[in-house]
Design a protein around this motif. Structure first.
Motif, PDB file in Angstrom:
ATOM      1  N   VAL A 184      35.413 -20.037 -40.195  1.00  0.00           N
ATOM      2  CA  VAL A 184      36.355 -19.488 -41.164  1.00  0.00           C
ATOM      3  C   VAL A 184      37.742 -20.020 -40.841  1.00  0.00           C
ATOM      4  CG1 VAL A 184      37.366 -17.412 -42.157  1.00  0.00           C
ATOM      5  CG2 VAL A 184      34.986 -17.380 -41.364  1.00  0.00           C
ATOM      6  N   SER A 185      38.294 -20.857 -41.711  1.00  0.00           N
ATOM      7  CA  SER A 185      39.630 -21.403 -41.476  1.00  0.00           C
ATOM      8  C   SER A 185      40.658 -20.637 -42.293  1.00  0.00           C
ATOM      9  CB  SER A 185      39.680 -22.886 -41.868  1.00  0.00           C
ATOM     10  OG  SER A 185      39.401 -23.046 -43.246  1.00  0.00           O
ATOM     11  N   PRO A 186      41.856 -20.433 -41.734  1.00  0.00           N
ATOM     12  CA  PRO A 186      42.896 -19.713 -42.468  1.00  0.00           C
ATOM     13  C   PRO A 186      43.387 -20.520 -43.670  1.00  0.00           C
ATOM     14  CG  PRO A 186      43.625 -20.299 -40.243  1.00  0.00           C
ATOM     15  CD  PRO A 186      42.265 -20.854 -40.422  1.00  0.00           C
ATOM     16  N   THR A 238      35.860 -16.180 -35.819  1.00  0.00           N
ATOM     17  CA  THR A 238      36.111 -17.191 -36.856  1.00  0.00           C
ATOM     18  C   THR A 238      35.228 -18.428 -36.708  1.00  0.00           C
ATOM     19  OG1 THR A 238      37.838 -18.295 -35.563  1.00  0.00           O
ATOM     20  CG2 THR A 238      38.510 -16.468 -36.994  1.00  0.00           C
ATOM     21  N   ASP A 255      36.141 -19.132 -30.581  1.00  0.00           N
ATOM     22  CA  ASP A 255      36.443 -17.829 -31.163  1.00  0.00           C
ATOM     23  C   ASP A 255      35.187 -17.345 -31.880  1.00  0.00           C
ATOM     24  OD1 ASP A 255      37.245 -15.741 -32.940  1.00  0.00           O
ATOM     25  OD2 ASP A 255      39.305 -16.449 -32.834  1.00  0.00           O
ATOM     26  N   VAL A 268      35.902 -20.811 -34.761  1.00  0.00           N
ATOM     27  CA  VAL A 268      36.821 -21.925 -34.528  1.00  0.00           C
ATOM     28  C   VAL A 268      36.860 -22.275 -33.041  1.00  0.00           C
ATOM     29  CG1 VAL A 268      39.239 -22.648 -34.626  1.00  0.00           C
ATOM     30  CG2 VAL A 268      38.249 -21.342 -36.514  1.00  0.00           C
TER      31      VAL A 268
END
Length: 239
Positions: free
Chosen positions: A49-51, A183, A180, A185
């Motif tokens: 999940v990228s911001p 996320t 992480d 990431v």
């Protein structure tokens, strides 16, 4: 008018590598990747999940003190790559903007920065445009799937238990990655080689999402426009 300076050779090199920069990403993952797909640690179970509206930042620190920095703005389709000596002096900078169409190349000539800019042919620009829409950090994680990972003794590093540390050993190479788990990431990757029976760190990569700004993708030095024909001629000389 052809570029006559010593830096002209660097224009040709940059022209040859402007697309390759986007394709190879300067990562060493492909060097160490296995052909078979095996997961001891469930990397694929943590969705990436990228911001939104963030610029990807990756730093590469070599064991000799030299380092490289890479930024990619997926939303605006632009990126920049800097290379520095072990003394912290800029060696070169390559910037790709305008959705992959415009290249800015900055070089260091005896302490003086010189910059040139040109527009890529439509075919190359379209290829850049497609590549710039992809997350580099996600590709890092995707390439990790081809390795055998186990939890290290330092797993669950963060107080909220949201960071796992995993390691992989393949032949004479050992990798340690912090991930992480919320996320998906990757945060940090360290590469070690077993040399003479000793474990020696050869590379450290760190990954972040940062706030974007206009200056990141500017040359910070006046760039001379170079006609596309000059780039073609320089490429022929190199070849």
């Amino acid at each position: 008018m052809k570029a006559k300076t010593k830096w002209a050779n660097h224009i040709a090199i940059a022209a040859l590598t402007s697309i390759l920069l986007l394709l190879t990403l300067y990562f060493t993952f492909e060097i160490f990747a296995e052909k078979s797909r095996q997961d001891f640690y469930g990397l694929s179970q943590v969705e990436f999940v990228s911001p939104n509206s963030k610029v990807e930042y990756i730093r590469f620190d070599q064991n000799d003190g030299s380092y490289e920095e890479h930024w990619r703005d997926v939303e605006n389709k632009q990126e920049r790559h800097d290379r520095y000596s072990k003394d912290g002096e800029l060696i070169n900078r390559l910037i790709v903007v305008d959705s992959g169409k415009t290249v800015i190349s900055v070089g260091n000539e005896g302490g003086k920065l010189e910059a040139y800019t040109w527009e890529l042919p439509s075919k190359d620009a379209d290829e850049n445009n497609e590549l710039l829409q992809k997350s580099l950090i996600k590709e890092v994680k995707d390439q990790m799937y081809d390795k055998k990972w186990t939890l290290s003794k330092n797993s669950k590093l963060a107080k909220n238990n949201s960071v796992d540390e995993v390691e992989s050993i393949e032949g004479e190479v050992k990798e340690i990655v912090q991930l992480d788990t919320v996320t998906g990431v990757p945060l940090k990757r360290e590469v070690f080689e077993f040399i003479g029976g000793k474990e020696e760190k050869v590379l450290t990569e760190t990954y972040q999402f940062i706030e974007g700004s206009t200056y990141l993708f500017e040359a910070n030095v006046n760039a001379k426009e170079v006609p596309a024909d000059d780039i073609v001629d320089q490429r022929r000389c190199v070849e």
